[in-house]
Design a protein around this motif. Sequence first.
Motif, PDB file in Angstrom:
ATOM      1  N   ILE A 260       0.842  -1.213   0.000  1.00  0.00           N
ATOM      2  CA  ILE A 260       0.000   0.000   0.000  1.00  0.00           C
ATOM      3  C   ILE A 260       0.875   1.261   0.000  1.00  0.00           C
ATOM      4  O   ILE A 260       0.533   2.265  -0.623  1.00  0.00           O
ATOM      5  CB  ILE A 260      -1.054  -0.007   1.157  1.00  0.00           C
ATOM      6  N   PHE A 261       2.035   1.172   0.625  1.00  0.00           N
ATOM      7  CA  PHE A 261       3.016   2.267   0.544  1.00  0.00           C
ATOM      8  C   PHE A 261       3.386   2.536  -0.919  1.00  0.00           C
ATOM      9  O   PHE A 261       3.331   3.675  -1.398  1.00  0.00           O
ATOM     10  CB  PHE A 261       4.253   1.879   1.370  1.00  0.00           C
ATOM     11  N   MET A 262       3.743   1.474  -1.647  1.00  0.00           N
ATOM     12  CA  MET A 262       4.194   1.639  -3.041  1.00  0.00           C
ATOM     13  C   MET A 262       3.073   2.121  -3.972  1.00  0.00           C
ATOM     14  O   MET A 262       3.334   2.770  -4.972  1.00  0.00           O
ATOM     15  CB  MET A 262       4.744   0.315  -3.570  1.00  0.00           C
ATOM     16  N   LEU A 263       1.822   1.776  -3.645  1.00  0.00           N
ATOM     17  CA  LEU A 263       0.706   2.175  -4.516  1.00  0.00           C
ATOM     18  C   LEU A 263       0.251   3.611  -4.263  1.00  0.00           C
ATOM     19  O   LEU A 263      -0.291   4.256  -5.157  1.00  0.00           O
ATOM     20  CB  LEU A 263      -0.496   1.247  -4.284  1.00  0.00           C
ATOM     21  N   SER A 264       0.450   4.084  -3.043  1.00  0.00           N
ATOM     22  CA  SER A 264      -0.223   5.323  -2.623  1.00  0.00           C
ATOM     23  C   SER A 264       0.694   6.544  -2.693  1.00  0.00           C
ATOM     24  O   SER A 264       1.886   6.441  -3.000  1.00  0.00           O
ATOM     25  CB  SER A 264      -0.717   5.141  -1.182  1.00  0.00           C
ATOM     26  N   GLN A 265       0.124   7.677  -2.335  1.00  0.00           N
ATOM     27  CA  GLN A 265       0.870   8.940  -2.287  1.00  0.00           C
ATOM     28  C   GLN A 265       1.985   8.904  -1.238  1.00  0.00           C
ATOM     29  O   GLN A 265       2.866   9.769  -1.253  1.00  0.00           O
ATOM     30  CB  GLN A 265      -0.080  10.093  -1.948  1.00  0.00           C
ATOM     31  N   ALA A 266       1.924   7.930  -0.335  1.00  0.00           N
ATOM     32  CA  ALA A 266       2.969   7.818   0.686  1.00  0.00           C
ATOM     33  C   ALA A 266       4.345   7.620   0.057  1.00  0.00           C
ATOM     34  O   ALA A 266       5.360   7.960   0.654  1.00  0.00           O
ATOM     35  CB  ALA A 266       2.654   6.655   1.635  1.00  0.00           C
ATOM     36  N   SER A 267       4.354   7.088  -1.178  1.00  0.00           N
ATOM     37  CA  SER A 267       5.645   6.825  -1.840  1.00  0.00           C
ATOM     38  C   SER A 267       5.773   7.667  -3.110  1.00  0.00           C
ATOM     39  O   SER A 267       6.374   7.226  -4.091  1.00  0.00           O
ATOM     40  CB  SER A 267       5.764   5.345  -2.188  1.00  0.00           C
ATOM     41  N   VAL A 268       5.223   8.881  -3.077  1.00  0.00           N
ATOM     42  CA  VAL A 268       5.075   9.685  -4.299  1.00  0.00           C
ATOM     43  C   VAL A 268       6.405   9.939  -5.040  1.00  0.00           C
ATOM     44  O   VAL A 268       6.418  10.118  -6.256  1.00  0.00           O
ATOM     45  CB  VAL A 268       4.342  11.009  -3.952  1.00  0.00           C
ATOM     46  N   TYR A 269       7.532   9.884  -4.322  1.00  0.00           N
ATOM     47  CA  TYR A 269       8.834  10.135  -4.980  1.00  0.00           C
ATOM     48  C   TYR A 269       9.681   8.864  -5.067  1.00  0.00           C
ATOM     49  O   TYR A 269      10.858   8.897  -5.408  1.00  0.00           O
ATOM     50  CB  TYR A 269       9.571  11.246  -4.208  1.00  0.00           C
ATOM     51  N   LEU A 270       9.072   7.717  -4.754  1.00  0.00           N
ATOM     52  CA  LEU A 270       9.775   6.427  -4.843  1.00  0.00           C
ATOM     53  C   LEU A 270       9.611   5.899  -6.259  1.00  0.00           C
ATOM     54  O   LEU A 270       8.496   5.628  -6.710  1.00  0.00           O
ATOM     55  CB  LEU A 270       9.160   5.436  -3.850  1.00  0.00           C
ATOM     56  N   ASN A 271      10.716   5.729  -6.975  1.00  0.00           N
ATOM     57  CA  ASN A 271      10.628   5.279  -8.367  1.00  0.00           C
ATOM     58  C   ASN A 271      11.905   4.546  -8.749  1.00  0.00           C
ATOM     59  O   ASN A 271      12.994   5.068  -8.554  1.00  0.00           O
ATOM     60  CB  ASN A 271      10.422   6.500  -9.275  1.00  0.00           C
ATOM     61  N   GLY A 272      11.747   3.342  -9.274  1.00  0.00           N
ATOM     62  CA  GLY A 272      12.917   2.538  -9.663  1.00  0.00           C
ATOM     63  C   GLY A 272      13.577   1.861  -8.475  1.00  0.00           C
ATOM     64  O   GLY A 272      14.683   1.337  -8.585  1.00  0.00           O
ATOM     65  N   ALA A 273      12.900   1.840  -7.341  1.00  0.00           N
ATOM     66  CA  ALA A 273      13.495   1.253  -6.132  1.00  0.00           C
ATOM     67  C   ALA A 273      13.292  -0.258  -6.100  1.00  0.00           C
ATOM     68  O   ALA A 273      12.319  -0.795  -6.633  1.00  0.00           O
ATOM     69  CB  ALA A 273      12.873   1.887  -4.892  1.00  0.00           C
ATOM     70  N   VAL A 274      14.242  -0.913  -5.467  1.00  0.00           N
ATOM     71  CA  VAL A 274      14.182  -2.368  -5.279  1.00  0.00           C
ATOM     72  C   VAL A 274      14.218  -2.572  -3.774  1.00  0.00           C
ATOM     73  O   VAL A 274      15.220  -2.271  -3.125  1.00  0.00           O
ATOM     74  CB  VAL A 274      15.395  -3.028  -5.956  1.00  0.00           C
ATOM     75  N   ILE A 275      13.095  -3.011  -3.229  1.00  0.00           N
ATOM     76  CA  ILE A 275      12.990  -3.052  -1.763  1.00  0.00           C
ATOM     77  C   ILE A 275      12.920  -4.495  -1.264  1.00  0.00           C
ATOM     78  O   ILE A 275      11.936  -5.204  -1.499  1.00  0.00           O
ATOM     79  CB  ILE A 275      11.751  -2.260  -1.287  1.00  0.00           C
ATOM     80  N   PRO A 276      13.996  -4.931  -0.589  1.00  0.00           N
ATOM     81  CA  PRO A 276      13.943  -6.267   0.017  1.00  0.00           C
ATOM     82  C   PRO A 276      13.137  -6.219   1.301  1.00  0.00           C
ATOM     83  O   PRO A 276      13.326  -5.307   2.118  1.00  0.00           O
ATOM     84  CB  PRO A 276      15.409  -6.593   0.336  1.00  0.00           C
ATOM     85  N   VAL A 277      12.218  -7.163   1.457  1.00  0.00           N
ATOM     86  CA  VAL A 277      11.459  -7.281   2.711  1.00  0.00           C
ATOM     87  C   VAL A 277      11.616  -8.743   3.107  1.00  0.00           C
ATOM     88  O   VAL A 277      10.821  -9.596   2.733  1.00  0.00           O
ATOM     89  CB  VAL A 277       9.985  -6.882   2.510  1.00  0.00           C
ATOM     90  N   ASP A 278      12.705  -9.021   3.798  1.00  0.00           N
ATOM     91  CA  ASP A 278      13.168 -10.410   3.905  1.00  0.00           C
ATOM     92  C   ASP A 278      13.734 -10.743   5.279  1.00  0.00           C
ATOM     93  O   ASP A 278      14.541 -11.672   5.402  1.00  0.00           O
ATOM     94  CB  ASP A 278      14.220 -10.684   2.821  1.00  0.00           C
ATOM     95  N   GLY A 279      13.326  -9.992   6.298  1.00  0.00           N
ATOM     96  CA  GLY A 279      13.827 -10.268   7.646  1.00  0.00           C
ATOM     97  C   GLY A 279      15.330 -10.056   7.766  1.00  0.00           C
ATOM     98  O   GLY A 279      15.940 -10.478   8.752  1.00  0.00           O
ATOM     99  N   GLY A 280      15.925  -9.412   6.756  1.00  0.00           N
ATOM    100  CA  GLY A 280      17.365  -9.134   6.781  1.00  0.00           C
ATOM    101  C   GLY A 280      18.205 -10.182   6.062  1.00  0.00           C
ATOM    102  O   GLY A 280      19.430 -10.096   6.052  1.00  0.00           O
ATOM    103  N   ARG A 281      17.542 -11.145   5.404  1.00  0.00           N
ATOM    104  CA  ARG A 281      18.325 -12.244   4.803  1.00  0.00           C
ATOM    105  C   ARG A 281      19.402 -11.743   3.846  1.00  0.00           C
ATOM    106  O   ARG A 281      20.535 -12.235   3.870  1.00  0.00           O
ATOM    107  CB  ARG A 281      17.403 -13.227   4.076  1.00  0.00           C
ATOM    108  N   THR A 282      19.063 -10.776   3.001  1.00  0.00           N
ATOM    109  CA  THR A 282      20.044 -10.312   2.016  1.00  0.00           C
ATOM    110  C   THR A 282      21.030  -9.306   2.601  1.00  0.00           C
ATOM    111  O   THR A 282      21.935  -8.847   1.911  1.00  0.00           O
ATOM    112  CB  THR A 282      19.358  -9.710   0.772  1.00  0.00           C
ATOM    113  N   ALA A 283      20.841  -8.956   3.894  1.00  0.00           N
ATOM    114  CA  ALA A 283      21.824  -8.077   4.541  1.00  0.00           C
ATOM    115  C   ALA A 283      23.006  -8.905   5.065  1.00  0.00           C
ATOM    116  O   ALA A 283      24.055  -8.347   5.397  1.00  0.00           O
ATOM    117  CB  ALA A 283      21.164  -7.321   5.696  1.00  0.00           C
ATOM    118  N   TRP A 284      22.798 -10.221   5.169  1.00  0.00           N
ATOM    119  CA  TRP A 284      23.842 -11.088   5.702  1.00  0.00           C
ATOM    120  C   TRP A 284      24.746 -11.595   4.605  1.00  0.00           C
ATOM    121  O   TRP A 284      24.273 -11.979   3.544  1.00  0.00           O
ATOM    122  CB  TRP A 284      23.211 -12.278   6.428  1.00  0.00           C
TER     123      TRP A 284
END
Length: 284
Positions: A260-284
């Motif tokens: 809902i963040f990505m769809l709405s005005q809450a992310s109005v300047y977010l474009n071309g972003a790649v957002i991992p939501v993975d409990g930190g797996r790719t940070a390790w």
Amino acid sequence: MGGFNNRIGPLNQLFRIDGQVVVITGATGLLGRKHAEVVAAYGGIPVLLDLNQANIDAFASELEEKYNVPATGMVVDITNETSIEENCALLIKKFGAISGLINNAANNPKVEDSDGKNFSRLENFPLDIWNQDIAVGLTGAFLCAKHYGNAIAENPAGGSIINISSDLGLIAPDQRLYMKEGLAADQQAVKPVTYSVVKTALLGLTRYLATYWADKNVRCNALCPGGIENGQDSAFLAELHSRIPMGRMANADEYQGVIIFMLSQASVYLNGAVIPVDGGRTAW
Ligand SMILES: NC(=O)c1ccc[n+]([C@@H]2O[C@H](COP(=O)([O-])OP(=O)(O)OC[C@H]3O[C@@H](n4cnc5c(N)ncnc54)[C@H](O)[C@@H]3O)[C@@H](O)[C@H]2O)c1
């Protein structure tokens, strides 16, 4: 003393998408249902695309009843361009405009053992399964972007496209996770090559789309979910948990906030972003 900038409307309405039509592919699957639900909960009109009309109709009625939005849905095989084109025209006729697209459908490749060989393995991987996986996960996303994305570009208010990638769009699968004791090497199952290829390619599609219609206010971002706990065996879970800083897999509803963040005005300047939501797996 500039006061508050009000271009994005009242802050407590930042996540609302009232009346906005959002097309969701694979909408009756495990995650598609969650995406559709959050769209409806924030006032949007989810358009449910999948392969089984009875499932679609049942889910659309559920959403309509619970959230009081005119949820709708049709069988559209996203590998079939004619079917997408016809559906897109129908939606424009019915609603006037489209504001969002969630490219979510994909084959979740499960390749059965046969003749003592494991066909998930690269050296055995059948070309027709490669073609089918690419057709749904990648070509399907391209075709939906081509038609629904173009409709969003024609919407004077613009809109948002979300590509559902994976943590495995960012890192290679750790094939040790899938190894079973007592099986010969050529029988060990692996995460198929198509999964990595499709999920990584979607990041390229994301960047391309983010720039292509930026002047028309069409944003495109990728969400890279980690795996969802869904009845996997306990040995697999223990191994996987040890590779995730938060020590667990996701619940299916833990991506709804980012959607809902990505769809709405809450992310109005977010474009071309790649957002991992993975409990930190790719940070390790
Ligand atoms: N489940 C996970 O752990 C996980 C993790 C990371 C990423 N993902 C990604 O999230 C997305 C959704 O995953 P899921 O777990 O909900 O999968 P799922 O298998 O439950 O749902 C996929 C849906 O897509 C539909 N579909 C398949 N081919 C189609 C076609 N040609 N046209 C239209 N619809 C079609 C299926 O009928 C199904 O309802 C996928 O892109 C998946 O790769 C899932």
